[in-house]
Enzyme design. Structure first.
Site, short mmCIF file in Angstrom:
data_model
loop_
_atom_site.label_atom_id
_atom_site.label_comp_id
_atom_site.label_asym_id
_atom_site.label_seq_id
_atom_site.Cartn_x
_atom_site.Cartn_y
_atom_site.Cartn_z
N ARG A 261 0.84 -1.20 0.00
CA ARG A 261 0.00 0.00 0.00
C ARG A 261 0.88 1.25 0.00
NH1 ARG A 261 -4.74 -1.70 4.37
NH2 ARG A 261 -5.34 -3.63 3.30
N ARG A 276 2.27 1.01 10.30
CA ARG A 276 1.78 1.37 8.97
C ARG A 276 2.94 1.29 7.98
NH1 ARG A 276 -3.05 3.74 7.99
NH2 ARG A 276 -3.25 4.35 10.17
N GLU A 348 -6.64 -0.49 15.53
CA GLU A 348 -7.25 -1.46 14.63
C GLU A 348 -6.26 -2.56 14.24
OE1 GLU A 348 -8.15 -2.15 10.05
OE2 GLU A 348 -8.14 -0.05 10.66
N SER A 351 -10.41 -5.56 10.17
CA SER A 351 -11.63 -4.92 9.72
C SER A 351 -12.41 -5.95 8.92
CB SER A 351 -11.29 -3.70 8.86
OG SER A 351 -12.42 -2.90 8.62
N ARG A 390 0.83 -6.02 12.70
CA ARG A 390 0.18 -5.37 13.83
C ARG A 390 0.01 -6.34 15.00
NH1 ARG A 390 -3.88 -0.51 12.04
NH2 ARG A 390 -2.50 0.38 10.44
#
Length: 426
Positions: A261, A276, A348, A351, A390
């Site tokens: 990403r 991230r 988070e 999701s 994460r």
């Protein structure tokens, strides 16, 4: 992608759904273009039909010796052949314009999804586990990790910001986390393991909704392919342009893949540490099912992600996302947020979304209900089971000891070759 018939029959409720998502009303613009396109399509079809009829009539007239009629018909066919290409091109252009307009609109939220602008309006559903109390000041993973093999400097030197180099026990620890997750989802939760492509074509990222609106969040190769931002793209598109004859049992798929990403929309956020990254590993869960099965499958997927956190003894909370915080393709989304003591916050880690038939329409993915002749669009769901990096961050922060070591959870020890702790390397 949206059902044009639904928009025609329910323009007000369609705009109300868009408004709840923070988008501008679009029903009237869609309907004006749709009406114009349908009228033009009718003209094209009538002209094509007349050309075919006249062509056949020429032979009949010639056979009867009626040259006057034959000549008149020939002139008519010649004129139609000259005007039809322009009409057909205009029809294709209008179809493209209409499809592009509809393709850029977000999915409509499901009933019961709370309205809101951003993450501050999300609703907490429940919590699991109690945050650990430390006898020392808890540190963030970015401070714990380097001594254990989480090498931010080398990653940045090789590839730039948001890349990390893992060494020794840390590399093995990340592999152990990923293998544990994949084994659990396949053996315990009924997902089929897949090894999908990491490079995909335009149609694939359009099918799951990243194109055309979110291209800046992706990496593109010089030959026009895209690096997957998540295995959702490859797994969901495995049913594109297909008719599934038997979907009485939902199709549950999982894959452990690298994900890529650009983080274009996250400038300045989480620039420090491993949360991230431009490249990260994730165990993705995807389900393809009948419309009537979506609720049970959403619950199953959420429970599958929660079970990983529970087995790793990581406290978390479950959040129902509001209309303004959901991804564009989702109708309903739950986020799982893991407790990070170093940040003193929940972040988070998964999701899990139900997309209805939004992606299926973009992919033309259908199934045939039992005993029916007509096909229907499938429903798709996706979620993380979990994001590996994460999870590693959460384990470092929750398992940290005063001496800089990190305890390994019992569930991961069989995957770590007998290691009990991650020890600082001097």
């Amino acid at each position: 992608m949206h059902d044009l018939r639904f928009i025609r029959e329910n323009p007000e409720s369609f705009d109300e759904g868009l408004r709840a998502r923070g988008a501008d009303p679009a029903a009237q613009a869609v309907l004006r273009l749709d009406e114009k396109r349908r009228a033009l399509t009718t003209r094209v079809q009538e002209a094509q039909s007349r050309r075919n009829e006249a062509s056949k009539a020429i032979g009949k007239a010639m056979g009867q010796g009626d040259t006057e009629t034959a000549d008149r018909l020939k002139a008519e066919v010649t004129e139609l052949k000259q005007t039809l290409p322009a009409l057909e091109e205009e029809d294709r252009a209008l179809a493209t314009e209409l499809n592009d307009l509809v393709a850029r609109l977000p999915n409509l939220p499901a009933a019961g999804v709370p309205e809101g602008a951003d993450e501050d309006d999300n609703q907490e559903v429940e919590r699991w586990g109690s945050p650990r109390e430390f006898s020392f000041e808890a540190r963030e993973h970015a401070d714990i990790g380097p001594a254990l093999g989480l090498d931010f400097e080398t990653g940045a030197a090789i590839s730039g910001a948001r890349f990390t180099f893992l060494r020794g026990q840390m590399a093995r620890f990340q592999r152990a986390i990923a293998q544990f997750m994949l084994d659990f989802q396949t053996v315990e939760r009924g997902y089929m393991e897949c090894a999908p492509p990491l490079l995909v074509r335009d149609e694939a990222v359009f099918g799951t909704g990243q194109l055309p609106k979110f291209a800046e969040d992706l990496f593109r190769t010089t030959d026009g392919r895209w690096l997957i931002p998540t295995a959702e793209v490859s797994l969901t598109n495995s049913v594109r342009e297909q008719i599934i004859e038997d979907l009485s049992s939902p199709l549950r798929l999982t894959a452990l893949t690298p994900c890529f990403r650009s983080e274009a929309g996250a400038a300045g956020r989480d620039t420090r540490g491993y949360i991230r990254q431009h490249q990260f590993d994730k165990v993705e869960l995807v389900t393809v099912c009948r419309p009537e099965d979506w609720q049970a499958e959403h619950d199953h997927m959420v429970a599958s992600a929660e079970a990983i956190l529970q087995k790793l003894d990581l406290p978390y909370r479950k959040m129902l996302l509001c209309t303004g915080d959901m991804g564009a393709t989702a109708k309903k989304t739950y986020d799982l947020e893991v407790w990070l003591p170093g940040q003193n916050a929940y972040r988070e880690i998964s999701s899990i979304s139900w997309c209805g038939d939004y992606q299926a329409r973009r992919m033309n993915a259908r199934y045939r209900p039992e005993g029916a002749k007509k096909t229907e669009f499938v429903h798709t769901l996706n979620g993380s089971g979990l994001a590996v990096g994460r999870t590693l961050v959460a384990l470092l922060e929750n398992g940290q000891q005063a001496d800089g070591s990190v305890c390994i959870p019992d569930a991961l020890k069989p995957y770590c070759g007998g290691l009990e702790k991650l020890e600082p390397v001097t």
